[in-house]
Each structure stands twice: as structure tokens, then as C-alpha cells.
Design an enzyme around this catalytic site. Structure first.
Site, PDB file in Angstrom:
ATOM      1  CG  HIS A 178      -5.198  -3.050  -0.719  1.00 11.87           C
ATOM      2  ND1 HIS A 178      -4.521  -2.648  -1.851  1.00 11.87           N
ATOM      3  CD2 HIS A 178      -4.841  -2.169   0.267  1.00 11.87           C
ATOM      4  CE1 HIS A 178      -3.796  -1.568  -1.573  1.00 11.87           C
ATOM      5  NE2 HIS A 178      -3.970  -1.263  -0.303  1.00 11.87           N
ATOM      6  CG  ASP A 200      -1.971   1.060   1.248  1.00 10.41           C
ATOM      7  OD1 ASP A 200      -2.966   0.993   0.501  1.00 10.41           O
ATOM      8  OD2 ASP A 200      -1.770   2.003   2.027  1.00 10.41           O
TER       9      ASP A 200
END
Length: 323
Positions: A302, A98
């Protein structure tokens, strides 16, 4: 995992430091802390590596500068170089997820003398934007892109800090595989998309009846305690430096990532559904000549280091073993 304070680049960082051997620096994203790497820290230490995972500035137990401009990518790169200096480490492999991946790419670009390789999770290496990022993101009378929603100081903080545990539960769940398949524009909640000006970001996200298997109640409590301590001002300030980063990074125009690299992403990562993202991934070799390959993990969203820890750890160890 036990952590200690380390003073680096003029700032105090809370750091988990486990194992002995070649150093691997693990850089978390938003909304995470060093706890996001709990599985990889253990795997790396057991495999004969020194796993180092800081809470980035503004997060968890690390120091929280007041000024938003203190959170540019150049400041964070300075923190990570300073952390190696403080720990008397000459060089390390850097791993990011991220926001941590965005930082890791810049670390590898700017300081290949200190970071000998990179594992990038979720976020591909991108070329410079043609204009200030805030001019590129969409908005209309009803909604605005989430990065624009984060720009006004105090707005997202007020929403997120109202109930920290609820905020983390919604954000972590919504970007995971457990929330189901998403495509832009189909009405399915995506935290990396448009935010209602009326409802805010959390209002459009589901609150799971139970936590996904990869996120235990203890994990959530650990995260909630960290963000209750730090608040969200520092983490959101990373987004408030997008235009500053764009301006300063023009000094790096034409540079390529010159160290070996591995890219990993979950096949259900909602970030991959952002317009143009798959084309950016396909074009990465031009910016990263030593890219060793792309790994797409099935049944994974994610938060790959947490959702599929064994697969991520195995790929990191296999890649490092080839260096």
C-alpha cells in the site's frame, strides 16, 4: 528535509518545498506526513521540478483545528488551492497516495484550472455511493469495519496514542508487502478490514520483529515525533467527514476528471482486496476520460512511494514528461 510554515486558506501548513521548475504537489495519506514523499521530493527536484509536500491540516507540524467538521474534503481542497496561491504558483501536477489520493481526485475534479494533471496512487476514482458511506460499511456484534471504528471521537485516539511508535509500526507494516499476501476473510491481518470490538484495530495486527527495509529506524522516529506532536484526532477527523463529503459532493454529480491522469498501485496493496475494488478500477475510464493507463507494481504493497520509490518516481517523471 527542511520545512517551513506557509499560511494558506486561513491555516498554517508545514511544507517541504524543494527544487525549481514546474510544480508538483505531493499529498500524503494516513498515517503519514510529508516525510512519506522523501524519495520523490529528491527525484523530482533533481529532474528539474519544484516538489511541494505539505503536512495536511491536523498532521505533524501543521495547524490542527478543533472541530471535526473542519476536515471535510472541501476544506482540504481549499488548503491546497490556497497553498498554490501563497507560493505564487499558477498551476501544478498533483500526486496523492492513500487519503491523499482521495483528496487529489477531488482537487482534479473541482479545480482543473489550477491542477493540470493527476497521479493517483492506490485509490481509484469512484462514482458517488448510493447512500451515506457509514450505512454501507459492515458491522456485527463482534466487529465493525475500520472506517466505522474511527467514527466515535476518542476511541481510536485512545488506542493509537497509548504507544505512538507501536501504532505506526503496526499500521505501516500491516499494509505493506512485507506482511505477506492477504485476502478478505482468510484470517490474515488486514488494517483495512473488520476491527474487533474487544481487541481494537491494533490488537489483530502483527508487530514485526524488525522493520522492513523501506522503513528505517530514523523514518519511524520521524513519523512518531510528528504524531506525538499532532495526536490522531485531526487525522481521524478525515474519516469522520465521510458522510459530510458524500452529502456535499452531490453538488458535483455528473462531473468527470478532465485532466490527464495516471493510476498506480502495488500488486500487493491490501486496499485492492476490498470488495469490488478491481471492478471500480476497470470502470475508471468512464469517470476519467484522459486516464493514460494503470501501472501495477510487482512486490509492492500500500505504501508504494516508500516501498518502491524508484519505480514510483520513474513513473511520475515519465508521465509528467508527456504533458
Amino acid at each position: 528535509m527542511p520545512a517551513r510554515d506557509v499560511y494558506a486558506n486561513g491555516i498554517r501548513l508545514r511544507v517541504v518545498d524543494e527544487g525549481q521548475g514546474p510544480a508538483v504537489l505531493l499529498v500524503h495519506g494516513f498515517p503519514e506526513t510529508a516525510h512519506a514523499w522523501r524519495h520523490q521530493i529528491r527525484a523530482l527536484a533533481e529532474a528539474g521540478y519544484r516538489a511541494i509536500a505539505p503536512d495536511l491540516r491536523g498532521y505533524g507540524g501543521s495547524e490542527r483545528p478543533e472541530a471535526a467538521e473542519s476536515y471535510s474534503v472541501f476544506d482540504i481542497v481549499g488548503d491546497l488551492v490556497g497553498l498554490l496561491d501563497a507560493l505564487a504558483i499558477d498551476e501544478a501536477v498533483i500526486v496523492g497516495n492513500d487519503w491523499g489520493t482521495t483528496i487529489a481526485w477531488q482537487v482534479a475534479l473541482m479545480r482543473p484550472d489550477r491542477f493540470r494533471a493527476i497521479v493517483a496512487i492506490g485509490v481509484p476514482m469512484m462514482g458517488p455511493a448510493p447512500m451515506r458511506p457509514t450505512q454501507l460499511f459492515p458491522q456485527n456484534e463482534e466487529a465493525l469495519f475500520y472506517t466505522l471504528y474511527f467514527q466515535e471521537p476518542g476511541v481510536a485516539e485512545a488506542e493509537f496514542e497509548r504507544d505512538v511508535a507501536l501504532t505506526l509500526r503496526k499500521l505501516l507494516f500491516a499494509a505493506s508487502r512485507d506482511a505477506g499476501p492477504r485476502r478478505q476473510g482468510d484470517g490474515t491481518p488486514n488494517p483495512f478490514s473488520m476491527v474487533s470490538r474487544r481487541l481494537g484495530l491494533l490488537g489483530g495486527l502483527p508487530d514485526p520483529a524488525e522493520l522492513p527495509a523501506w522503513l528505517t529506524e530514523d523514518d519511524l522516529r520521524t513519523y512518531a515525533a510528528a504524531f506525538a506532536e499532532s495526536g490522531f484526532r485531526g487525522p481521524l477527523s478525515y474519516y469522520r467527514n465521510l458522510d459530510t463529503n458524500w452529502r456535499l459532493q452531490r453538488s458535483l454529480a455528473g462531473l468527470k476528471v478532465g485532466v490527464p491522469a495516471l493510476y498506480i498501485a502495488g500488486e500487493q496493496d491490501v486496499g485492492l482486496e476490498m470488495p469490488g475494488m478491481r471492478e471500480i478500477i476497470a470502470a475508471m475510464p468512464a469517470l476519467v476520460p484522459q486516464l493514460r493507463g494503470n501501472v501495477f507494481i510487482p512486490d509492492c504493497g500500500h505504501w508504494a512511494p516508500q516501498e518502491r520509490p524508484d519505480v514510483v518516481s520513474g513513473n511520475i517523471l515519465e508521465f509528467i514528461g508527456t504533458l
